[in-house]
Design an enzyme around this catalytic site. Structure first.
Site, mmCIF file in Angstrom:
data_model
loop_
_atom_site.group_PDB
_atom_site.id
_atom_site.type_symbol
_atom_site.label_atom_id
_atom_site.label_comp_id
_atom_site.label_asym_id
_atom_site.label_seq_id
_atom_site.Cartn_x
_atom_site.Cartn_y
_atom_site.Cartn_z
ATOM 1 N N GLU A 340 130.573 28.691 33.019
ATOM 2 C CA GLU A 340 130.315 28.290 34.416
ATOM 3 C C GLU A 340 131.561 28.126 35.293
ATOM 4 O O GLU A 340 131.703 27.124 35.998
ATOM 5 C CB GLU A 340 129.521 26.974 34.428
ATOM 6 C CG GLU A 340 128.207 27.079 33.685
ATOM 7 C CD GLU A 340 127.399 25.792 33.689
ATOM 8 O OE1 GLU A 340 127.946 24.740 34.058
ATOM 9 O OE2 GLU A 340 126.225 25.842 33.321
ATOM 10 N N GLU A 456 120.474 31.062 27.180
ATOM 11 C CA GLU A 456 119.801 29.775 27.398
ATOM 12 C C GLU A 456 118.471 29.963 28.118
ATOM 13 O O GLU A 456 118.129 29.223 29.033
ATOM 14 C CB GLU A 456 120.709 28.842 28.219
ATOM 15 C CG GLU A 456 122.102 28.683 27.640
ATOM 16 C CD GLU A 456 122.979 27.697 28.410
ATOM 17 O OE1 GLU A 456 122.460 26.927 29.225
ATOM 18 O OE2 GLU A 456 124.194 27.719 28.191
HETATM 19 C C1 GLA Z 1 124.023 24.564 31.084
HETATM 20 C C2 GLA Z 1 124.899 24.472 29.858
HETATM 21 C C3 GLA Z 1 124.114 24.018 28.651
HETATM 22 C C4 GLA Z 1 123.193 22.862 28.967
HETATM 23 C C5 GLA Z 1 122.316 23.195 30.132
HETATM 24 C C6 GLA Z 1 121.412 22.039 30.471
HETATM 25 O O1 GLA Z 1 123.256 25.678 31.109
HETATM 26 O O2 GLA Z 1 125.549 25.670 29.527
HETATM 27 O O3 GLA Z 1 125.025 23.605 27.683
HETATM 28 O O4 GLA Z 1 123.960 21.724 29.242
HETATM 29 O O5 GLA Z 1 123.142 23.474 31.234
HETATM 30 O O6 GLA Z 1 120.843 21.449 29.387
#
Ligand code: GLA
Length: 594
Positions: A340, A456
């Site tokens: 990020e 994710e």
């Molecule tokens: C982001 C992070 C993850 C997690 C999510 C929320 O996507 O990369 O590690 O913290 O947020 O759970």
């Protein structure tokens, strides 16, 4: 069986030393879901096993109970937010089992009352995970059954109540019981099998989420990759005390790490030959401010770029060294090196501490821009095992300017052979983005020639009607079809969680399984038309051929080192007699020796 007996014993012990349980008739078994009450207090005859969190706190019994009962417990003398009544769980709750806690609470005036846990891990660090907050206007409010579990290898486990000023807190009808145990559906296709011709199918879990056996079973059936939800993030593994003592002896550039909080999950992965995605080394979030400060102090000045480069290198080196030392057999096949770093408009984050603003970046504060990314990859390349793939990971990766920024960065890193892939987090919603704009980003990232992993995936919906869940299923299908289309460039698709209730976006039901572990429409949609490969008897690892590794898996099962999923068990039962034993081993050996 063993557990049942322990609970029954504990129950009778507690019946003797606590007040009459809130549920009349001492209901050891919950009505219909197999739960058992292991502790309850209605405070009719005293404060039972509760104590104050601070010596200034006093616990008394008052004549105004909740739910029509006559008495409750009141905690007064609270001088800090965290002051309040607590109860020790050690000896009462077993690690790795999931429980629920419920209570009625009241604050003396308008207030948010919070119920939390406290525990001390192996390294002596104390943790305070919050379980639930409710608002009291000076009246009784219910804390409904909230799930919790105590992690392995911890001590001083407490449940406690606190609120955001010094108001008295009243508590009544406090109950701890085991959480319902659900069977997983064994008769549905396994996700990882269905997608085995294309890519790995992963999930993310936190220690608490992994506690129920049902979750473990679900993971073993459907997934062949696990990401630790929080437990390998800097805030989880940085060992502040060890950092401070090393700094006191003159070295403040060698951040020390401790894997204590990751152990439950890593042990599970080790014992079940479960590949792991490492997440995450360099991130502005969930990284304490003190990591970037002089004297490892939140209030210290920001260190120089030179110091931070050394800290970064040593941190990365120490993480890989600790994993290699403690978990040499765990296949950590990928790591998110940087997470990020780019905003939706394609620029770096604003500089600043996480404590003040969780969106700002300590890395940018020290480096002035995103120039910390390249050294992060250099160090990761230097210290990661050779076969571990290195990723840049981000969300909203389909926002056009962000796609461009990531693409450009990835190409530059690729040029220097520092990066192996791009991680698309993919926290989506049924309304945004469209499948086609998602696919566009996927295509762009695939065109780098790097690997792509969906890291994710979850898709929220606010429409929880049948129609709403069908729509969610359609979007899931669209995304998975796009992944299959680009499967030559994709090595893993990881869902961010197991069952809806455990998701970080639980209120919008974003995953494939319901709270009771049954598969949702989204599950059926994404396996429809995907034919699981047929496996021959003996291919216990289900990788398409019979090899020595199959023999080793059976061997490990026989010496009770691993468990076998139902399907693997069938493939290992070569003589079909319903057991897996030495005879099956002999048959497997014969096949191997032709
Ligand atoms: C982001 C992070 C993850 C997690 C999510 C929320 O996507 O990369 O590690 O913290 O947020 O759970």
């Amino acid at each position: 069986m063993e557990k049942k007996r322990i609970f029954a014993g504990l129950l009778s012990a507690f019946i003797m030393c606590t007040s009459v349980p809130a549920v009349s008739g001492i209901a050891a078994e919950g009505a219909d879901n197999g739960t058992e009450i292991i502790y309850s207090a209605d405070f009719e005859d005293g404060v039972n096993d509760f104590t104050g969190r601070d010596s200034a706190n006093t616990l008394t019994i008052s004549d105004s109970g909740a739910n029509g009962s006559s008495k409750c417990m009141v905690c007064s003398g609270r001088e800090k937010n965290w002051h309040g009544p607590q109860i020790l769980l050690d000896g009462m709750c077993e690690p790795g089992v999931q429980y629920t806690v419920s209570a009625w609470v009241k604050a003396a005036w308008y207030n948010e009352i919070n119920i939390s846990m406290e525990y001390t891990d192996e390294s002596g660090e104390r943790h305070y995970p919050s379980l639930k907050s409710v608002v009291s206007n000076g009246d009784w409010v219910e804390i409904p059954e909230v799930k919790f579990s105590i992690p392995e290898n911890t001590t001083n486990n407490y449940i406690y109540f606190q609120c955001n000023d010094t108001a008295d807190i009243s508590v009544d009808d406090f109950v701890i019981q085991t959480a319902p145990v659900h069977q997983i559906q064994e008769d549905i296709v396994s996700l990882k099998d269905a997608y085995s011709p294309y890519f790995k199918i992963g999930t993310a879990v936190t220690t608490d989420e992994l506690a129920p056996q049902s979750t473990k079973n679900l993971i073993l059936k459907h997934f062949n990759s696990v990401t630790l939800g929080n437990e390998l993030k800097p805030e989880s593994i940085l060992d502040k005390n060890a950092c401070l003592s090393l700094a006191a002896s003159g070295d403040d550039t060698n951040p020390q790490v401790n894997l204590a909080s990751a152990r439950n999950i890593l042990n599970f992965c080790r014992d079940n030959d479960m590949p792991v995605r490492g997440h995450v080394l360099v991130w502005h979030s969930q990284t304490p401010d003190w990591f970037f400060k002089e004297g490892y102090s939140d209030s210290g000045s920001w260190v120089t770029k030179d110091v931070m480069l050394k800290r970064m290198e040593n941190y990365i080196k120490n993480v890989f060294a600790a994993l290699e030392k403690e978990y040499p057999t765990v296949d950590i096949y990928a790591w998110d090196v940087v997470n990020e770093a780019w905003l939706d408009n394609g620029s770096p984050r604003e500089p600043g501490g996480y404590n003040q603003n969780p969106e700002t970046s300590g890395w940018v504060k020290v480096f002035g821009d995103n120039s910390f990314i390249e050294p992060a990859f250099e160090y990761a390349r230097k210290y990661a095992p050779e076969d571990c793939m290195l990723y840049y990971n981000d969300f909203n990766e389909y926002m056009p300017q962000k796609t461009e920024a990531i693409y450009k960065m990835a190409m530059e890193l690729k040029e220097k052979n520092l990066i192996d892939g791009i991680g698309m987090q993919s926290h989506l919603d049924v309304g945004f983005p469209t499948v086609s704009s998602y696919e566009k980003a996927l295509a762009k990232f695939a065109s780098t020639g790097l690997d792509v992993q969906v890291t994710e995936l979850d898709i929220t919906t606010t429409d929880t009607s049948e129609v709403g869940f069908k729509k969610q299923a359609d979007i899931y299908k669209g995304i998975m079809d796009a992944c299959v289309k680009y499967s030559d460039s994709i090595s893993a698709v990881v869902f961010w969680g197991t069952t809806d209730d455990k998701s970080w976006r639980a209120s919008k039901y974003p995953l494939l399984f319901n709270e009771d572990y049954t598969a949702k429409d989204a599950f059926y949609a994404i396996v429809e038309g995907i034919d699981p490969p047929e496996y021959v008897l003996g291919d216990v690892d289900m990788n398409g051929s019979i090899e020595v590794s199959d023999l080793i898996t059976v061997q490990k099962y026989l010496v009770k080192k691993t468990d076998l999923s139902e399907q693997k068990f069938k493939l290992a039962d070569l003589n079909g007699d319903g057991t897996v034993n030495a005879y099956d081993m002999i048959m497997l050996k014969r096949i191997l020796l032709k």
